[in-house]
Design an enzyme around this catalytic site. Sequence first.
Site, PDB file in Angstrom:
ATOM      1  N   GLU A   1       0.100 -12.701  10.597  1.00 59.95           N
ATOM      2  CA  GLU A   1      -1.137 -11.927  10.548  1.00 59.95           C
ATOM      3  C   GLU A   1      -2.341 -12.747  10.987  1.00 59.95           C
ATOM      4  O   GLU A   1      -3.228 -12.232  11.666  1.00 59.95           O
ATOM      5  CB  GLU A   1      -1.356 -11.414   9.122  1.00 59.95           C
ATOM      6  CG  GLU A   1      -2.640 -10.639   8.939  1.00 59.95           C
ATOM      7  CD  GLU A   1      -2.826 -10.131   7.513  1.00 59.95           C
ATOM      8  OE1 GLU A   1      -3.896  -9.558   7.230  1.00 59.95           O
ATOM      9  OE2 GLU A   1      -1.910 -10.315   6.686  1.00 59.95           O
TER      10      GLU A   1
ATOM     11  N   LYS B   1      -0.132 -15.300  -4.103  1.00 55.97           N
ATOM     12  CA  LYS B   1      -0.181 -15.857  -2.755  1.00 55.97           C
ATOM     13  C   LYS B   1      -0.378 -17.371  -2.817  1.00 55.97           C
ATOM     14  O   LYS B   1      -0.945 -17.893  -3.777  1.00 55.97           O
ATOM     15  CB  LYS B   1      -1.310 -15.220  -1.941  1.00 55.97           C
ATOM     16  CG  LYS B   1      -1.065 -13.757  -1.593  1.00 55.97           C
ATOM     17  CD  LYS B   1      -2.128 -13.215  -0.648  1.00 55.97           C
ATOM     18  CE  LYS B   1      -1.844 -11.757  -0.283  1.00 55.97           C
ATOM     19  NZ  LYS B   1      -2.813 -11.223   0.705  1.00 55.97           N
TER      20      LYS B   1
ATOM     21  N   ASP C   1      -6.281 -15.347   1.389  1.00 55.49           N
ATOM     22  CA  ASP C   1      -5.408 -14.332   1.990  1.00 55.49           C
ATOM     23  C   ASP C   1      -4.604 -14.907   3.154  1.00 55.49           C
ATOM     24  O   ASP C   1      -4.894 -14.605   4.312  1.00 55.49           O
ATOM     25  CB  ASP C   1      -6.246 -13.139   2.468  1.00 55.49           C
ATOM     26  CG  ASP C   1      -5.382 -12.002   2.996  1.00 55.49           C
ATOM     27  OD1 ASP C   1      -4.186 -11.971   2.685  1.00 55.49           O
ATOM     28  OD2 ASP C   1      -5.917 -11.147   3.726  1.00 55.49           O
TER      29      ASP C   1
ATOM     30  N   ASN D   1       0.883  -1.166   0.000  1.00 59.76           N
ATOM     31  CA  ASN D   1       0.000   0.000   0.000  1.00 59.76           C
ATOM     32  C   ASN D   1       0.921   1.216   0.000  1.00 59.76           C
ATOM     33  O   ASN D   1       1.172   1.835   1.023  1.00 59.76           O
ATOM     34  CB  ASN D   1      -0.903  -0.004   1.229  1.00 59.76           C
ATOM     35  CG  ASN D   1      -1.821  -1.210   1.243  1.00 59.76           C
ATOM     36  OD1 ASN D   1      -2.324  -1.632   0.208  1.00 59.76           O
ATOM     37  ND2 ASN D   1      -2.048  -1.781   2.408  1.00 59.76           N
TER      38      ASN D   1
ATOM     39  N   GLU E   1      -8.149  -3.751  -3.013  1.00 59.19           N
ATOM     40  CA  GLU E   1      -8.414  -3.128  -1.713  1.00 59.19           C
ATOM     41  C   GLU E   1      -8.229  -1.610  -1.749  1.00 59.19           C
ATOM     42  O   GLU E   1      -7.648  -1.005  -0.861  1.00 59.19           O
ATOM     43  CB  GLU E   1      -7.521  -3.750  -0.645  1.00 59.19           C
ATOM     44  CG  GLU E   1      -7.764  -5.241  -0.461  1.00 59.19           C
ATOM     45  CD  GLU E   1      -6.933  -5.869   0.629  1.00 59.19           C
ATOM     46  OE1 GLU E   1      -7.433  -6.777   1.309  1.00 59.19           O
ATOM     47  OE2 GLU E   1      -5.759  -5.462   0.800  1.00 59.19           O
TER      48      GLU E   1
END
Length: 736
Positions: A417, A384, A389, A235, A316
Site C-alpha cells: 500500500e 499494527k 499505518d 471494512n 475510520e
Amino acid sequence: MHVPRRFFTKLFILWLFLLTAAAQVSRAEDGYEMWLRYQPVADDRLRKTYQQQFTQILAEGDSPSLSVATLELQRGLSGLLDKPIAIAHKKLSKQALVLGTPANSPLIASLQLDDRLAVLGDEGYLIERTHINKRAVTIIAANSDVGVLYGSFHLLRLLQTQQSVEKVSIVSAPKLQHRVVNHWDNVNRLVERGYAGLSLWDWGTLPDYKSQRYVDYARINASLGINGTVINNVNADPRLLSDQFLQKIAALADVFRPYGIKVYLSINYNSPRAFGDLDLADPLDPRVQNWWKERTKKVYQYIPDFGGYLVKANSEGQPGPQDYGRNHADGANMLAAALKPYGGVVFWRAFVYSPDIGDRFRGSYDEFKPLDGKFADNVILQVKNGPIDFQPREPYSSLFSAMEKTNMMMEFQVTQEYFGFATHLAYQGPLFEESLRTETFAKGEGSTIGNILEGKIFNSKRTGMAAVINPGTDRNWTGHPFVQSSWYAFGRMAWDHTISAESAAEEWLRMTFSNDKRFIEPIKNMMMISREAGVNYRSPLGLTHLYSQGDHYGPAPWTANLERPDWTAIYYHRAAKDGIGFDRTKTGSNAIAQYPAPLAKLYGDVNAVPEDLLLWFHHVSWDHKMQSGRSLWDELVHKYYEGVEQVRSMQSDWDQQEQFVDAERFAQVKALLQVQERDAVIWRDSCLLYFQTFSGKPIPAGYEKPKHDLDYYQFLARTRYVPEPWHPASSSRVLK
C-alpha cells in the site's frame, strides 16, 4: 498426388499438440507456481543422491491431511528427482520415505518417538534418517497429520534449496499459535489495496464450483505453516454472515481444511441492525448478545472448525461499541462469549484514532492501555507494527510493551500500500525483521517484539501474527513477482520469528528462480536493500505520511486542508522555516512517555535517537548537525538521492541476470524497475523542492538537478494516472 485425409488429420493433431505444448511452456514460468515449482535439481550429483535416498513414499493411515501430504511429496519428489516416485501403503522398501503419526502408523510407532514428539504440540514435526526393520529410511513424524504435512513441505524445501539430507535430523515447531493471512476482499470482488486483480473468491460460482486456484492457494499457505485465513475486508459487509454466503464460505473451508487452514471472517459490528433484526448493536444489551450467540451458532453449523471473527470497530467510520458509550473490551468480550463454546477467538484490531486527538501517534495506546487485563482470554488484540499505518519505517507500536495482561498479535502488511503497489520492488523481510527484533526493555533486556509475541515476556495465553496479503486473479498471484517474497518471508517468520530476512530471501530465490550462486548473491543483496531504497526516496530520517491522500501512491508532501488534519501530510512533517519534524518529547505531545524508560530516554534525546527515527520524535533545525557531519538539510538531500541511486543499482543487478531467469519474468521485472526509477525520481524531486521552500537552502553541488519546478510536480500529482484499485466496502444490504 493424392494425400489421404487422415494425413491432414494427423498433421492437424500434431500442430495442435505443438501449439498446446508451446502454450504450456510459455505459462510454465509465469509465476503461478510461486516457490512450489519442483523443477529437476540442476546438480546431477546431488539429484542422483536424492534419487538413491527416496525410492518410494510410504504413508500409513488415511486422512485428508495425510493424503494431501503424500500427494505433495509425490508431486515434489517426482519433479525434483526427475523420475516417478511411487506411493506405497504397506510394504516397506529400503530408502523409503515414511510419514505418519504414532497413532496411525505402526512403523512410526515402532520408533518410540512419543517423548520427542510430546514437546512439538499439534503442529510440530520431526524429519530424520533412521532405520526401520534394518532398512535405512527417512521419516516425517508428528503428533497430527497436519504436522506431517508441514514436515513434508520442509523436506521439499530442503531439496529445492539443494541441502544435504543424507544425515538429516530436524525438529521444528511453530513459536506462534495463530499464523494468519488477512484479505481485504469485498463481496463485489474488488480488493482494497489489492493491486493484483480481482478477488480470488468467485462468489457467483461458489459453492458448486471449487476452483483449482483455491487448492493451490491452500498449498501455498500450508507450505509456510500458515494456519488461518480471514477471507474478507475489515471494512466488512454484513452479508458475509447470511446463509447464502455461509454456504459458499463453507465450500472454501472444505478446500482449506486438509491443509490445516481455518477460515475466519471480518464482521461488521452493526450486523444485528443490518439484518433488520434489531434496532441497535449495544454489546451490553441482552438482545444483542443473544443475536450474536445465535448467529455464531449458525456459522459453526456450516463450518464446524470456524476460527473466529476479526473486527475493525470505531475506526475510520466503522461502527463499534463506542457508538453506545461502551469500550473496546465490552465489544470484544461480547463476541468472545459467543465464540467460546466452539473454541473460536476474536482478533480485535487496535487500529483506532479519534478525530479530535492531538497526536495520532498516541491514539491506540491512549484507548487500549486503560483496558489492559479486561479482555476475555479468547480475545487477541491485533496491533499494527507501528503506531500510524504501515509506513515504510515506523517506531514500534508502544502497545506491545504496555499490554502486559492482554493477548496480542502482530499485524504486518505484505500488499504494498505504501511501497509502490505492484509496480515497485520492495522486499518486506527487512521491515519484518527490524520490527520483530526491536528491543523494548519492557522487562529488561531480551524483551524483543518477537519474544513478546511468543508469550515469553508477559506469559500470554494466545499468540499470533497476521499479514495483509491480498493476492488476486493475476496469473502470478501478486502482480509484481517479488511481492511473493514478502508473503514467503512473513510465513517463515510467523512460524519462527528468529528467522532472518536474508535467509528467507535466499530460500525464496532458490525455490522461485535458481540455485546458481552467481544469481543468488547479487539478487539477494538487491532484495535486502530494496526496502531501504523505498524509505530513502520516500520518507527518510523519520519523515512519514507524505503520500497523496486516497491512493497512497505518489508524493504529495504539500497536502493540507482535508476533512481531518491527521489525513494531511503537513500534520506529520511540520516543515517550517525553523526546521522539520514532529515534537513528541516532553515539550511536544509527549508520546515518548508511552515507551519503557530506557527507550523514552533514547528517543527523547535529539543527539542519541537513531537518525532513521529522528523526525518521528523531534522538530529539528535545518542546520542540525548529523552523524555524517552534514547538516540536516544536506543529509535529507543525500538520502533522497541515495534512494534513487539504489534503485538504479537494482536495475543494473537485474539486467545482468538474464541467463538465469525465464524470459517472461525477466522482462516483467526489468520493465517494473524502470517504472520504479521514474517514480523514485518524482518522489525525490517533489519532496526536496517542496521542503526547500521552507529550508531556503540549495541542493548541494554534485547532485543532478530536478528537471522541473515544484509547480510541475504539484500539477503532476493532480493529474497523474495511478494504478490504484481502492474501493470502499460494498453495500451493507443483507439477504438472509
